[in-house]
Design an enzyme around this catalytic site. Sequence first.
Site, PDB file in Angstrom:
ATOM      1  N   ARG A 187       0.660  -1.480   0.111  1.00  0.00           N
ATOM      2  CA  ARG A 187       0.065  -0.223   0.467  1.00  0.00           C
ATOM      3  C   ARG A 187       0.755   1.290   0.290  1.00  0.00           C
ATOM      4  O   ARG A 187       0.689   2.411   0.760  1.00  0.00           O
ATOM      5  CB  ARG A 187      -0.568  -0.176   0.919  1.00  0.00           C
ATOM      6  CG  ARG A 187      -2.560  -1.020   1.086  1.00  0.00           C
ATOM      7  CD  ARG A 187      -3.114  -0.750  -0.058  1.00  0.00           C
ATOM      8  NE  ARG A 187      -3.949  -1.283  -0.180  1.00  0.00           N
ATOM      9  CZ  ARG A 187      -4.490  -2.906  -0.503  1.00  0.00           C
ATOM     10  NH1 ARG A 187      -3.185  -3.315  -0.886  1.00  0.00           N
ATOM     11  NH2 ARG A 187      -5.172  -3.444  -0.446  1.00  0.00           N
ATOM     12  N   SER A 236     -11.083   0.128   2.440  1.00  0.00           N
ATOM     13  CA  SER A 236     -10.117  -0.451   3.478  1.00  0.00           C
ATOM     14  C   SER A 236      -9.671   0.329   4.377  1.00  0.00           C
ATOM     15  O   SER A 236      -8.867   1.727   3.678  1.00  0.00           O
ATOM     16  CB  SER A 236      -8.621  -1.181   3.597  1.00  0.00           C
ATOM     17  OG  SER A 236      -9.208  -2.724   2.583  1.00  0.00           O
ATOM     18  N   GLU A 306      -5.104   3.467   6.256  1.00  0.00           N
ATOM     19  CA  GLU A 306      -4.326   3.714   5.014  1.00  0.00           C
ATOM     20  C   GLU A 306      -4.929   4.396   4.107  1.00  0.00           C
ATOM     21  O   GLU A 306      -4.767   5.043   2.887  1.00  0.00           O
ATOM     22  CB  GLU A 306      -5.141   2.328   4.361  1.00  0.00           C
ATOM     23  CG  GLU A 306      -5.039   1.779   2.507  1.00  0.00           C
ATOM     24  CD  GLU A 306      -5.640   0.522   1.627  1.00  0.00           C
ATOM     25  OE1 GLU A 306      -5.858  -0.582   2.385  1.00  0.00           O
ATOM     26  OE2 GLU A 306      -6.926   1.104   1.168  1.00  0.00           O
TER      27      GLU A 306
HETATM   28  N1  EPU Z   1     -12.134 -10.343   9.261  1.00  0.00           N
HETATM   29  C1  EPU Z   1     -13.114 -10.512  10.128  1.00  0.00           C
HETATM   30  N2  EPU Z   1     -13.663  -9.785  10.265  1.00  0.00           N
HETATM   31  C2  EPU Z   1     -14.139  -8.821   9.263  1.00  0.00           C
HETATM   32  C3  EPU Z   1     -13.522  -8.856   7.869  1.00  0.00           C
HETATM   33  C4  EPU Z   1     -13.248  -9.309   7.881  1.00  0.00           C
HETATM   34  O1  EPU Z   1     -13.146 -11.727  10.590  1.00  0.00           O
HETATM   35  O2  EPU Z   1     -15.126  -8.165   9.885  1.00  0.00           O
HETATM   36  C5  EPU Z   1     -11.128 -11.556   8.732  1.00  0.00           C
HETATM   37  C6  EPU Z   1     -11.877 -12.424   7.133  1.00  0.00           C
HETATM   38  O3  EPU Z   1     -12.722 -13.473   7.588  1.00  0.00           O
HETATM   39  C7  EPU Z   1     -10.662 -12.796   6.871  1.00  0.00           C
HETATM   40  C8  EPU Z   1      -9.787 -11.490   7.317  1.00  0.00           C
HETATM   41  O4  EPU Z   1     -10.253 -11.065   8.161  1.00  0.00           O
HETATM   42  O5  EPU Z   1      -9.827 -13.433   7.358  1.00  0.00           O
HETATM   43  C9  EPU Z   1      -9.167 -10.872   6.474  1.00  0.00           C
HETATM   44  O6  EPU Z   1     -10.353 -10.093   5.479  1.00  0.00           O
HETATM   45  P1  EPU Z   1     -10.510 -10.302   4.067  1.00  0.00           P
HETATM   46  O7  EPU Z   1     -10.802 -11.423   3.461  1.00  0.00           O
HETATM   47  O8  EPU Z   1     -11.926  -8.851   3.678  1.00  0.00           O
HETATM   48  O9  EPU Z   1      -9.436  -9.111   3.822  1.00  0.00           O
HETATM   49  P2  EPU Z   1      -9.020  -7.814   3.954  1.00  0.00           P
HETATM   50  O10 EPU Z   1      -6.800  -8.221   4.701  1.00  0.00           O
HETATM   51  O11 EPU Z   1      -9.797  -7.306   5.065  1.00  0.00           O
HETATM   52  C10 EPU Z   1      -7.529  -7.001   1.867  1.00  0.00           C
HETATM   53  C11 EPU Z   1      -7.624  -5.418   1.554  1.00  0.00           C
HETATM   54  C12 EPU Z   1      -8.792  -5.518  -0.052  1.00  0.00           C
HETATM   55  C13 EPU Z   1      -9.120  -6.219  -0.432  1.00  0.00           C
HETATM   56  C14 EPU Z   1      -9.355  -7.263   0.439  1.00  0.00           C
HETATM   57  C15 EPU Z   1      -9.227  -8.843  -1.089  1.00  0.00           C
HETATM   58  C16 EPU Z   1      -5.746  -4.400   3.131  1.00  0.00           C
HETATM   59  C17 EPU Z   1      -5.844  -3.393   4.806  1.00  0.00           C
HETATM   60  N3  EPU Z   1      -6.881  -4.219   2.514  1.00  0.00           N
HETATM   61  O12 EPU Z   1      -9.025  -6.166   2.462  1.00  0.00           O
HETATM   62  O13 EPU Z   1      -8.396  -3.675   0.136  1.00  0.00           O
HETATM   63  O14 EPU Z   1      -9.821  -5.952  -1.380  1.00  0.00           O
HETATM   64  O15 EPU Z   1      -8.339  -7.677   0.847  1.00  0.00           O
HETATM   65  O16 EPU Z   1      -8.134  -8.787  -1.144  1.00  0.00           O
HETATM   66  O17 EPU Z   1      -5.380  -5.003   2.520  1.00  0.00           O
HETATM   67  C18 EPU Z   1      -8.998  -1.397   0.081  1.00  0.00           C
HETATM   68  O18 EPU Z   1      -7.645  -1.350   0.400  1.00  0.00           O
HETATM   69  O19 EPU Z   1      -9.485  -0.690   0.263  1.00  0.00           O
HETATM   70  C19 EPU Z   1      -9.503  -2.780   0.055  1.00  0.00           C
HETATM   71  C20 EPU Z   1     -10.929  -2.738  -0.055  1.00  0.00           C
END
Ligand code: EPU
Length: 313
Positions: A187, A236, A306
């Site tokens: 990022r 995010s 972010e």
């Molecule tokens: N989780 C929870 N509770 C929640 C949300 C998530 O327990 O309310 C857990 C999920 O079950 C999972 C883990 O957290 O085990 C990760 O969640 P998720 O797969 O949704 O991915 P993320 O790390 O939250 C990242 C990027 C997103 C991108 C997704 C998909 C960052 C900060 N965010 O989200 O990017 O779309 O992966 O690859 O790196 C953005 O940067 O604006 C963005 C949306």
Amino acid sequence: MSSLNSHAKDLARFWKGRILWDSPMSQFSTFKVGGPAEAILTVSNTGELQSLIQWLKKYEIDWWIVGRGSNILVPDRGLAGVIIILEGEFRSIEKLPADPHTPQKEKVFIRAGGGCLLLKLVRYCTGQSLSGLEFANGIPGSIGGAIVMNAGAWGQEIGSLVDAVVLMDSNGNIFSEEGQNLGFIYRKWSMPKNTIVLSATLRLTPGNKDEIIALCRKYQELRRKNQPIAEASAGSFFKNPPADSAGRLIDQAGLKGFSIGGAKISEKHANFIVNTGKASATDILNLMQVVQQEVYKRFGIELEPEVHILEDK
Ligand code: EPU
């Protein structure tokens, strides 16, 4: 650096295009919050941009480039300075002619302007049966914004596709840089603040159109399932800490659904702060602090936003 203040008349004389004076930044933010910027200018080509940057430098006036406004938060008190929006040639997309000497004959090089919408580029690539950008389907930013923050999803990042960029520094100097020299990390890129992406050339791979469409749909579906895409947000809110997930931590801290004013931790995904309709930037910033404090208390982890918080310098 200073505000526009005493130079507003000079700017009105110097700038031939339209100027929005004291206009709310909420209209340029997917969060739909943010106080007024002293002046908002749209710029159509490199020459115009260069003369503007040099003029702003001469009078020591602060400025910010805003793309699609999908990853920014402007405080309610607004911004003292000039907001620059890239349009015209900065929104173009072109396929570069194949170079017979290139060692990467199997690749196709597409150049897009810094102000071009990422979604438009994803669509263009799909239309040309070019694979590589499918992961970005649904990321609501501009190419410049996506490069500055090395936008990513589903284990992929835009930085890995960047062959080269044309940049402008804060003195108005134009220069090219290879993608591998931009220091992409999670990022983030590593160029000095206020470096402007004029255009970027991405390296794509010829593929099967139906498969590209199917992959784009799959990613969009996953997004719709896991993220509150229909609500006003900046995606995010926090970066994921090393080897963990901000969403998981905020969820575990019991903060889903917690709200301050019109700002709420999404029930669907805890790393999204959504504007339920009447949020102020202050509501969002206060909620951000509560989340940081709670997560730190529970897990000893400091969450870093972010979202870029634009502030007077
Ligand atoms: N989780 C929870 N509770 C929640 C949300 C998530 O327990 O309310 C857990 C999920 O079950 C999972 C883990 O957290 O085990 C990760 O969640 P998720 O797969 O949704 O991915 P993320 O790390 O939250 C990242 C990027 C997103 C991108 C997704 C998909 C960052 C900060 N965010 O989200 O990017 O779309 O992966 O690859 O790196 C953005 O940067 O604006 C963005 C949306």
